[in-house]
Motif scaffolding. Sequence first.
Motif, PDB file in Angstrom:
ATOM      1  N   ARG A 113       0.857  -1.191   0.000  1.00 52.83           N
ATOM      2  CA  ARG A 113       0.000   0.000   0.000  1.00 52.83           C
ATOM      3  C   ARG A 113       0.895   1.244   0.000  1.00 52.83           C
ATOM      4  N   VAL A 158       3.856  -0.388  12.561  1.00 52.16           N
ATOM      5  CA  VAL A 158       4.369  -1.208  13.669  1.00 52.16           C
ATOM      6  C   VAL A 158       3.706  -2.593  13.653  1.00 52.16           C
ATOM      7  N   GLY A 159       3.572  -3.150  12.452  1.00 50.11           N
ATOM      8  CA  GLY A 159       3.088  -4.526  12.316  1.00 50.11           C
ATOM      9  C   GLY A 159       4.270  -5.485  12.379  1.00 50.11           C
ATOM     10  N   ASN A 160       4.002  -6.755  12.209  1.00 50.89           N
ATOM     11  CA  ASN A 160       5.081  -7.752  12.304  1.00 50.89           C
ATOM     12  C   ASN A 160       6.070  -7.676  11.144  1.00 50.89           C
ATOM     13  N   VAL A 161       5.631  -7.145   9.995  1.00 49.90           N
ATOM     14  CA  VAL A 161       6.582  -6.980   8.890  1.00 49.90           C
ATOM     15  C   VAL A 161       7.579  -5.872   9.243  1.00 49.90           C
ATOM     16  N   ASP A 164      10.044  -7.333  11.473  1.00 47.64           N
ATOM     17  CA  ASP A 164      11.025  -8.142  10.725  1.00 47.64           C
ATOM     18  C   ASP A 164      12.115  -7.259  10.132  1.00 47.64           C
ATOM     19  N   ARG A 202       1.204   4.929  14.023  1.00 43.98           N
ATOM     20  CA  ARG A 202       0.312   6.102  13.967  1.00 43.98           C
ATOM     21  C   ARG A 202      -0.632   6.150  15.176  1.00 43.98           C
ATOM     22  N   ARG A 203      -0.920   4.969  15.768  1.00 45.21           N
ATOM     23  CA  ARG A 203      -1.761   4.966  16.979  1.00 45.21           C
ATOM     24  C   ARG A 203      -0.872   4.693  18.198  1.00 45.21           C
ATOM     25  N   GLU A 214       7.032 -11.356  18.967  1.00 42.64           N
ATOM     26  CA  GLU A 214       7.886 -10.553  18.083  1.00 42.64           C
ATOM     27  C   GLU A 214       8.456  -9.363  18.849  1.00 42.64           C
ATOM     28  N   SER A 329       5.926   0.243   5.754  1.00 43.25           N
ATOM     29  CA  SER A 329       5.514  -1.127   6.068  1.00 43.25           C
ATOM     30  C   SER A 329       4.077  -1.074   6.579  1.00 43.25           C
ATOM     31  N   ILE A 330       3.205  -0.607   5.691  1.00 42.84           N
ATOM     32  CA  ILE A 330       1.825  -0.336   6.124  1.00 42.84           C
ATOM     33  C   ILE A 330       0.841  -1.341   5.526  1.00 42.84           C
ATOM     34  N   PRO A 377      -4.389  -9.088   3.577  1.00 43.14           N
ATOM     35  CA  PRO A 377      -3.121  -9.517   4.185  1.00 43.14           C
ATOM     36  C   PRO A 377      -3.130  -9.525   5.708  1.00 43.14           C
ATOM     37  N   THR A 378      -3.837 -10.463   6.271  1.00 41.08           N
ATOM     38  CA  THR A 378      -3.910 -10.548   7.737  1.00 41.08           C
ATOM     39  C   THR A 378      -3.645 -11.978   8.200  1.00 41.08           C
ATOM     40  N   GLY A 379      -3.210 -12.084   9.451  1.00 41.58           N
ATOM     41  CA  GLY A 379      -3.066 -13.397  10.075  1.00 41.58           C
ATOM     42  C   GLY A 379      -1.716 -14.025   9.821  1.00 41.58           C
TER      43      GLY A 379
END
Length: 465
Positions: A113, A158-161, A164, A202-203, A214, A329-330, A377-379
């Motif tokens: 994205r 701030v997701g797992n990607v 990584d 962002r949050r 992680e 990384s969004i 793209p979840t899970g």
Amino acid sequence: MNESNETKEKFNAAIIGSGPAGFYAAEHLFKNKVYGFNVDMYDRLPTPFGLVRSGVAPDHQKIKTVTKVFDKIAQSPDFRFFGNIEFGKHINLEDLKKHYHIIIFATGAQTDRRMNIPGEDLKGSYTATEFVAWYNGHPDYADKQFDLSREKVAIIGVGNVAVDVARIFCRTTEELEKTDIADYALEKLAGSNVKEVYMIGRRGPAQAAFTNPELKELGNLEGADLILDKDEIEPDEITKKYLQEHPEKSTSRKLDLLKEYSEAGTGNKDKKLYIKFLLSPVEIIGRDDGRVRSLKLTENELYESSDGSIRCKAVDNHIELDVGLVFRSIGYHGVPLPEVPFNESWGVIANESGRIVDEKGSHIYGLYATGWIKRGPTGVIGTNKTDSAETVKCVIEDISNDKLNKPQDTDTDSIERLLKERNDKFISYEQWQKVDKSEVQQGQKLGRPRLKYTDVDEILDIARK
Ligand code: NAP
């Protein structure tokens, strides 16, 4: 009644994409007690496993052992792998409909994205998806150049990607040498000047998408200190109220962990990893030579939206972070496939529980989707098992209701003949296993799990020797 495979009524199924969702779909089909299936799995790459090979971080080898499950599925006499065959290039929907009762798309989410902010295309502004594919040796990204001469890196999200990417920057060369990271990436990262990494959420901390295992890894890095601002870790009033009304063990644990790390101070390791919250990027500012100079961020505050979720909005205060590299990384985004209905805003194939639907919402008989191209793209990898079970349940119901595609030619040999005409350099599962064996052997010589081949021609040569 559990009939033997020989006596079961048999159907031909094509699965496009050989990542976890594709393999789990094959497994569910094979496990069906009433019907039998010939499963042909296609992949545009000569190697199988999708993101398990080119997405899962190289320092997460244990997660990659799931390929043993896929190997077992591939041992079925009714399974064939056709690697190096691209849907839309070598075969199209019409070809598949001629031969298969069931066509399941499991192509994942292959792009990313955009943030849609000025400066997003400056030199030094990259996507996490391409960086991940690059360090994992994906042939399409092996030649991609990353300028790692700069000292400070911002990762948006701030997701797992994002975790990584941050971890790969923070690992020592000695740690990376024990992984199956692509050789060229190992060399480039060993010579990188990166010393400070900023992950930007962002949050707030309670809403951070990374998971606790992680986060714990980030808090225990050999070569980098995790640095958090105590004040930023304290949840705001809106979050506190939300957590009281929706108590969640994993969120409490996450906040406890963050608090613990925020009390550890700055440490004395070579690299520093910062996680910042309540900040959104508004502009990537360039230097005269077109490279990234800094990142402009707006401070945010949280509010409860009408649907009850916690969202963020900008407050009128900006800060500038002096960084030379930016990785967004969004989230990943699905790519449309020729002739397959697509929901552009969601980045998924138009579907209902896995049944592909036309613009009127009617199921197109015989067409299904599973995995990220179905749900977004979840899970984690295991999520695809449940997801594929739902899709295969639809397949089974549709068989019972005579709602499948009706192919003209169900002879499995004729598919192979067609593929030979279109691209005779396709790869079988046995041929892939030769590549696999060779990679592992090459890796063992260096004390590494495998040494990945990253060039398609080289892979084809080894496979077809
Ligand atoms: P993700 O978990 O959805 O995280 C995306 C991040 O980007 C979130 O922090 C999100 O913030 C942020 N974001 C989205 N739009 C933004 C914008 N316009 N500006 C700023 N920030 C924005 O996605 P992902 O990290 O790509 O991971 C994809 C999936 O793979 C996830 O389910 C993940 O758990 C999984 N995965 C798992 C592992 C593992 O198990 N080790 C490793 C890698 C990936 P908001 O929360 O505010 O939207």
